[in-house]
Design a protein around this motif. Structure first.
Motif, PDB file in Angstrom:
ATOM      1  N   TYR B  88      33.944  46.184  49.335  1.00  8.03           N
ATOM      2  CA  TYR B  88      35.084  45.724  48.560  1.00  8.03           C
ATOM      3  C   TYR B  88      35.073  46.362  47.177  1.00  8.03           C
ATOM      4  O   TYR B  88      34.021  46.620  46.594  1.00  8.03           O
ATOM      5  N   ARG B  89      36.280  46.577  46.686  1.00 11.22           N
ATOM      6  CA  ARG B  89      36.452  47.204  45.377  1.00 11.22           C
ATOM      7  C   ARG B  89      37.534  46.427  44.634  1.00 11.22           C
ATOM      8  O   ARG B  89      38.518  45.986  45.227  1.00 11.22           O
ATOM      9  N   ILE B  90      37.359  46.273  43.346  1.00  9.46           N
ATOM     10  CA  ILE B  90      38.346  45.537  42.549  1.00  9.46           C
ATOM     11  C   ILE B  90      39.581  46.413  42.340  1.00  9.46           C
ATOM     12  O   ILE B  90      39.480  47.645  42.266  1.00  9.46           O
ATOM     13  N   THR B  91      40.747  45.791  42.244  1.00 11.84           N
ATOM     14  CA  THR B  91      41.997  46.509  41.955  1.00 11.84           C
ATOM     15  C   THR B  91      42.409  46.251  40.501  1.00 11.84           C
ATOM     16  O   THR B  91      41.785  45.435  39.820  1.00 11.84           O
ATOM     17  N   ASP B  92      43.463  46.924  40.067  1.00 11.63           N
ATOM     18  CA  ASP B  92      43.924  46.694  38.698  1.00 11.63           C
ATOM     19  C   ASP B  92      44.399  45.256  38.486  1.00 11.63           C
ATOM     20  O   ASP B  92      44.018  44.628  37.496  1.00 11.63           O
ATOM     21  N   PRO B  93      45.232  44.716  39.407  1.00  3.25           N
ATOM     22  CA  PRO B  93      45.590  43.304  39.244  1.00  3.25           C
ATOM     23  C   PRO B  93      44.354  42.403  39.249  1.00  3.25           C
ATOM     24  O   PRO B  93      44.320  41.374  38.564  1.00  3.25           O
ATOM     25  N   GLY B  94      43.345  42.817  40.015  1.00  6.94           N
ATOM     26  CA  GLY B  94      42.105  42.038  40.038  1.00  6.94           C
ATOM     27  C   GLY B  94      41.438  42.035  38.675  1.00  6.94           C
ATOM     28  O   GLY B  94      40.982  40.983  38.195  1.00  6.94           O
ATOM     29  N   ARG B  95      41.395  43.189  38.047  1.00 11.23           N
ATOM     30  CA  ARG B  95      40.812  43.282  36.699  1.00 11.23           C
ATOM     31  C   ARG B  95      41.580  42.403  35.721  1.00 11.23           C
ATOM     32  O   ARG B  95      40.983  41.742  34.868  1.00 11.23           O
ATOM     33  N   GLU B  96      42.904  42.411  35.897  1.00 14.34           N
ATOM     34  CA  GLU B  96      43.733  41.602  35.004  1.00 14.34           C
ATOM     35  C   GLU B  96      43.446  40.109  35.205  1.00 14.34           C
ATOM     36  O   GLU B  96      43.319  39.361  34.239  1.00 14.34           O
ATOM     37  N   ALA B  97      43.370  39.720  36.469  1.00 12.34           N
ATOM     38  CA  ALA B  97      43.085  38.311  36.774  1.00 12.34           C
ATOM     39  C   ALA B  97      41.718  37.914  36.227  1.00 12.34           C
ATOM     40  O   ALA B  97      41.541  36.821  35.680  1.00 12.34           O
ATOM     41  N   LEU B  98      40.769  38.813  36.368  1.00 12.93           N
ATOM     42  CA  LEU B  98      39.428  38.541  35.864  1.00 12.93           C
ATOM     43  C   LEU B  98      39.460  38.382  34.354  1.00 12.93           C
ATOM     44  O   LEU B  98      38.873  37.443  33.801  1.00 12.93           O
ATOM     45  N   ARG B  99      40.165  39.297  33.690  1.00 20.63           N
ATOM     46  CA  ARG B  99      40.246  39.213  32.233  1.00 20.63           C
ATOM     47  C   ARG B  99      40.906  37.899  31.829  1.00 20.63           C
ATOM     48  O   ARG B  99      40.481  37.237  30.888  1.00 20.63           O
ATOM     49  N   GLY B 100      41.961  37.537  32.556  1.00 26.29           N
ATOM     50  CA  GLY B 100      42.631  36.271  32.267  1.00 26.29           C
ATOM     51  C   GLY B 100      41.686  35.092  32.386  1.00 26.29           C
ATOM     52  O   GLY B 100      41.699  34.182  31.560  1.00 26.29           O
ATOM     53  N   TRP B 101      40.859  35.137  33.404  1.00 25.54           N
ATOM     54  CA  TRP B 101      39.908  34.038  33.600  1.00 25.54           C
ATOM     55  C   TRP B 101      38.900  33.995  32.462  1.00 25.54           C
ATOM     56  O   TRP B 101      38.566  32.928  31.937  1.00 25.54           O
ATOM     57  N   ILE B 102      38.406  35.162  32.073  1.00 23.48           N
ATOM     58  CA  ILE B 102      37.412  35.210  31.000  1.00 23.48           C
ATOM     59  C   ILE B 102      38.010  34.684  29.703  1.00 23.48           C
ATOM     60  O   ILE B 102      37.385  33.920  28.977  1.00 23.48           O
TER      61      ILE B 102
END
Lengths: 197, 197
Positions: B88-102
DNA sequence: TGAATCATGTAAACAGTTACATGATTGG
DNA sequence: CCAATCATGTAACTGTTTACATGATTCA
């Protein structure tokens, strides 16, 4: 690890049907006196709340279960100016169950649940000032806790003092050590974060 | 508080559908590279395990969910001497969601989940040596952790060092501060417990 | 031969939470 | 009058865990 059957890191103790953590917490409080569900929910907030804070509805759910198991008895107290209430008292089997729970050491190490640290760990996904904000908030919280704990400490008596409540004082001291460590860590981390531009 | 909807103390963030803690943890790890479910379960044990350790089955449950949400992509890797695996690899929306969570700071203070302290708090229900045993076990664990963390620390580089991994080092330092505080507290508490006969 | 590692998942249970409901009394 | 406190509970949900299942390969 949101801990569910989880018991949040409580493994199977030797006893087949060990208490859940909430049951143990409530039983423990009933060991100190006779309380209603409402009393308990107040007590939790100001007492054991630092390390165990069940929802109010969880408290009300646990109490009849304790009665059913024979670990507590309920008694209705009629009140004039307030709604009638049920007050609960621990029984001898309840004390035994509580002691069994206390003696069954948790096999697992530590809470292993800390979303804050997870956020710091993945801090490279954001900007340093976001992480700084979180760390500062943490530091403020810790300082507030320290102030509160220092206020409460004299009431528990020093070692040797007549009315000494050693065990509760131990826990209070744990809190002081812990939050002081948080403050030290926060200061060092904030300094390093500033260097990161 | 065994953390269930609990999110163990994670309140509702501003975003309507925020990540669960496990989703965030997995996404965060995927942010560091491409991993299979198996890789992640290894990585969790040795990496973020100190503050978040989902069950292996939980990891496998979360991964397809991340793909479904568009936060990660899956790729089948055929292997000769090992079963095929999905990486599995993270996507750009995934990075955004992660940043939002942080960035969505946890509104709640601290883990507020510590059955060990609950046991100490109600220690009067047992004998001092039972409590001493628990405290000693805690101290030993803390010392082991300290030794491990000291070993790992050089690999993360000091401040200013070229290949410095600041955020992971911050978390490691938190661990050191924490476990050193535990040792100090344990020593003081054990001394007082001995005075209790 | 058999234990350990690699690799992935399903099914069921569960402890605890949030949200909601109800109602009397006190105090500003 | 209205908010806060006292007082108790139900219903629905949920995130996560335990237990189980399967199967190939490596290594002692």
């Amino acid at each position: 690890m949101d801990h569910t059957k989880q018991q949040h890191g409580e493994g199977q103790g030797p006893t087949p049907d060990l208490l859940t953590t909430t049951e143990a917490a409530i039983l423990g409080l009933l060991g100190l006196g006779e309380f209603s569900g409402y009393d308990l929910s107040r007590n939790v907030e100001t007492g054991i709340g630092m390390f165990w804070s069940p929802a109010q509805s969880g408290i009300y759910a646990v109490l009849p279960r304790l009665v059913e198991k024979g670990y507590a008895t309920a008694r209705t107290v009629a009140q004039e100016r307030r709604p009638d209430k049920q007050v609960y008292r621990i029984t001898d089997p309840g004390r035994e169950a509580l002691r069994g729970w206390i003696e069954s050491g948790p096999p697992e190490p530590d809470p292993a649940y800390n979303p804050f640290l997870l956020r710091v760990y993945f801090g490279a996904e954001t900007t340093p000032d976001v992480v700084s904000g979180h760390v500062e908030a943490r530091k403020r919280e810790a300082e507030e806790r320290i102030a509160l704990l220092r206020e409460l400490k004299p009431a528990l008596g020093g070692s040797g003092t007549p009315a000494s409540e050693p065990y509760r004082r131990f826990v209070l001291d744990w809190g002081l050590q812990y939050y002081e460590a948080v403050v030290r860590w926060a200061d060092a981390t904030l300094a390093e974060l500033r260097e990161l531009d």
